[in-house]
Design an enzyme around this catalytic site. Structure first.
Site, short mmCIF file in Angstrom:
data_model
loop_
_atom_site.label_atom_id
_atom_site.label_comp_id
_atom_site.label_asym_id
_atom_site.label_seq_id
_atom_site.Cartn_x
_atom_site.Cartn_y
_atom_site.Cartn_z
N LYS A 61 44.00 46.77 44.36
CA LYS A 61 42.70 46.57 43.71
C LYS A 61 41.59 47.03 44.65
CE LYS A 61 40.52 42.52 42.99
NZ LYS A 61 39.15 42.86 43.38
N THR A 62 40.68 47.85 44.11
CA THR A 62 39.59 48.38 44.93
C THR A 62 38.24 47.94 44.39
OG1 THR A 62 39.70 50.38 43.56
CG2 THR A 62 40.79 50.46 45.71
N HIS A 63 37.25 47.92 45.32
CA HIS A 63 35.83 47.91 44.93
C HIS A 63 35.32 49.20 45.56
CE1 HIS A 63 35.19 44.07 43.03
NE2 HIS A 63 35.76 43.41 44.01
N LYS A 94 34.41 45.70 36.89
CA LYS A 94 33.83 44.67 36.01
C LYS A 94 32.73 45.26 35.12
CE LYS A 94 35.00 40.65 38.80
NZ LYS A 94 35.34 41.22 40.12
N ASP A 97 28.50 46.24 30.06
CA ASP A 97 27.28 46.72 29.40
C ASP A 97 27.63 47.25 28.01
OD1 ASP A 97 24.59 47.65 29.07
OD2 ASP A 97 24.46 47.97 31.23
N SER A 152 36.94 32.78 39.38
CA SER A 152 37.44 31.82 40.37
C SER A 152 36.30 31.10 41.08
CB SER A 152 38.29 32.55 41.41
OG SER A 152 37.51 33.54 42.08
N GLY A 230 42.92 38.98 48.74
CA GLY A 230 42.08 39.85 49.56
C GLY A 230 42.12 39.45 51.01
N ARG A 231 41.12 38.63 51.41
CA ARG A 231 40.95 38.34 52.83
C ARG A 231 42.13 37.62 53.47
NH1 ARG A 231 35.08 36.05 51.61
NH2 ARG A 231 36.16 35.84 49.61
#
Ligand code: BMP
Length: 260
Positions: A61-63, A94, A97, A152, A230-231
């Site tokens: 999963k990326t941002h 995410k 719109d 979350s 993630g972290r």
């Protein structure tokens, strides 16, 4: 057939969505239901992390918009690694719109997400025009989305009714929706995959609203199919050892669940 009691293998034939099927196959064959949230800020870190944790994950999963040096090279390398280690790319954009705007955000701009991300996240808030807009930009590619139905973070506005309405939206668009990002699911529909973020061992929060549960709790109590970490992995002193640990915890918990 209740999703929570079924193996990933047995769920393959419940859906016609090619990416849901592919993801079930990867999870069953690689024996992993771990998605790493690769929230790092340079292409070098992202590519290095993806290569190292690649053998242990079903999804990355990326941002992509937090990278300081994004270029086409980032995508070329990620796609090579996805093929090398057999995982899918999941951009956590995410989208939230109107359909016309998300179509442009999906296909255009600097990131051209539709060209490389197998899956993307979408908020149900705008109504199903958001899904129709994304689908209008696919242009024959095999793509899917995951509806964020419950968050979350503490104080999230995602009420029970909202979660229910996201489920209905998914049922009306099974050709595109592969499942939900959520903290729980009442739905036993085996076609939909439940992705659960907010998972970490040894911590309950991050001081900025994130709330954590353990992999076992996410899978056995909340019904997650895939945990998103993630972290807990990216900030571990040894990210590969951490990925192995989360992978084993999560897959053991899944196996325990389907025995009952
Ligand atoms: P971490 O494990 O470091 O807290 O990261 C969680 C990841 O999952 C982040 O990338 C965040 O954007 C995402 N996420 C989340 O934490 N909660 C949600 O409800 C939905 C998310 O996509």
């Amino acid at each position: 057939m209740d999703r929570k009691n079924c193996s990933f293998e047995s769920r393959i034939t419940t859906t016609n969505h090619p990416l849901t099927r592919k993801l079930f196959e990867i999870m069953a064959n690689k024996k992993t239901n771990l998605c790493v949230a690769a929230d790092v800020t340079t292409t070098e870190e992202l590519v290095s992390l993806a290569d190292k944790v690649g053998p242990h994950i079903c999804l990355l999963k990326t941002h992509i918009d937090i990278l300081t040096n994004f270029s086409q090279d980032t995508i070329d390398k990620l796609r090579d690694l996805a093929a090398k280690h057999n995982f899918l790319l999941f951009e956590d954009r995410k989208f939230g719109d109107i359909g016309s705007t998300v179509a442009n955000q999906y296909s255009g701009g600097a990131y051209k997400i539709v060209e490389w991300a197998d899956l993307v996240t979408v908020h149900g808030l705008p109504g199903d025009g958001v899904i129709k807009g994304l689908v209008s930009a696919i242009n024959g590619r095999t793509r899917g989305c995951v509806l964020v139905s419950q968050m979350s973070s503490s104080g999230a506005l995602t009420s029970e009714e909202y979660v229910e309405n996201c489920s209905k939206m998914a049922e009306n668009h099974t050709y595109f929706v592969v499942g939900f990002v959520s903290q729980s699911s009442k739905s036993g529909d085996p076609r939909f995959i439940l992705f659960t973020p907010g998972v970490r061992l040894g911590k309950t929060g991050d001081g900025l609203g994130q709330q954590y549960v353990t992999p076992r709790s996410a899978i056995l109590e909340r019904g997650a199919d895939i945990i998103i970490v993630g972290r807990g992995i990216t900030q571990a002193s040894d990210p590969v050892a951490a990925a192995k640990e989360y992978r084993e915890e999560a897959f053991d918990a899944y196996q325990e669940r389907i025995k009952h």
